[in-house]
Design a protein around this motif. Structure first.
Motif, PDB file in Angstrom:
ATOM      1  N   HIS A  99      40.770  35.012  33.704  1.00 20.09           N
ATOM      2  CA  HIS A  99      41.328  33.799  34.327  1.00 20.09           C
ATOM      3  C   HIS A  99      41.102  32.556  33.468  1.00 20.09           C
ATOM      4  N   ASP A 106      45.796  36.382  40.273  1.00 19.52           N
ATOM      5  CA  ASP A 106      45.546  37.271  41.405  1.00 19.52           C
ATOM      6  C   ASP A 106      46.686  37.054  42.393  1.00 19.52           C
ATOM      7  N   GLU A 152      41.105  46.456  40.692  1.00 22.20           N
ATOM      8  CA  GLU A 152      41.668  45.202  41.202  1.00 22.20           C
ATOM      9  C   GLU A 152      43.185  45.273  41.160  1.00 22.20           C
ATOM     10  N   TRP A 154      45.269  43.611  42.563  1.00 23.28           N
ATOM     11  CA  TRP A 154      45.880  42.287  42.712  1.00 23.28           C
ATOM     12  C   TRP A 154      45.858  41.463  41.424  1.00 23.28           C
ATOM     13  N   HIS A 155      45.106  41.920  40.413  1.00 19.37           N
ATOM     14  CA  HIS A 155      44.879  41.096  39.223  1.00 19.37           C
ATOM     15  C   HIS A 155      45.827  41.515  38.096  1.00 19.37           C
TER      16      HIS A 155
HETATM   17 ZN   LIG Z   1      41.600  38.113  39.013  1.00 23.11          ZN
END
Ligand SMILES: [Zn+2]
Length: 162
Positions: A99, A106, A152, A154-155
């Motif tokens: 990030h 995300d 993850e 969502w990432h």
């Molecule tokens: Zn993330």
């Protein structure tokens, strides 16, 4: 101040420079202004529009994050009683989060709780797995990834030359 990263950490999760060239992508799910690099922001806008045209709503949850903010997130996990090793499965060590680059985002969708594995059961996730690469976005942390980071779904990270 928290303890130093484990010795092998840098070889598993590389250092990431903090982006300096950022543009707004509009509000996130908490109506805070979110930022990505210009290229990632354009790709995100195109991808979000394309998804919407297919009836899929993609919600920005977290985009650019400073190293200072990452320190706060990790410190909060340690304050809750997690060990550093546990916390690092879920939050990168400051200076090592994708990030920081301004290329990672995300993503959420209305039919699942944000930042939970159940995102993988949504039409939005299915849409992303089929379409995101067209826009240069790739899932960074699939199951059993070599970084030692939890799954993850969502990432997603924009890789402009991919
Ligand atoms: Zn993330």
């Amino acid at each position: 101040m928290f303890p130093p990263a484990p010795e092998d950490y840098g070889s598993r999760v590389p250092l990431v420079a903090e982006a300096s060239d950022l543009v707004s992508i509009g509000p996130d799910h908490l109506t805070r202004e979110a930022y990505l690099t210009p290229a990632a922001a354009r790709a995100w806008a195109d991808m979000r529009d394309a998804a919407l045209a297919d009836g899929i709503e993609l919600i920005p949850i977290s985009a650019f994050r400073s190293i200072a903010r990452q320190e706060e997130l990790l410190a909060a996990k340690l304050a809750k009683g997690m060990t550093l090793e546990q916390a690092l499965e879920y939050s990168a060590y400051p200076g090592h989060s994708e990030h920081h680059s301004g290329n990672a985002i995300d993503i959420g969708t209305p039919s699942a709780r944000h930042l939970e594995e159940e995102f993988e059961t949504t039409p939005a996730f299915y849409w992303l797995t089929t379409n995101a690469r067209r826009f240069g976005f790739f899932m960074s942390y699939p199951r059993d990834n070599p970084h030692g980071i939890a799954y993850e779904p969502w990432h997603w990270c924009h890789h402009p030359l991919a």
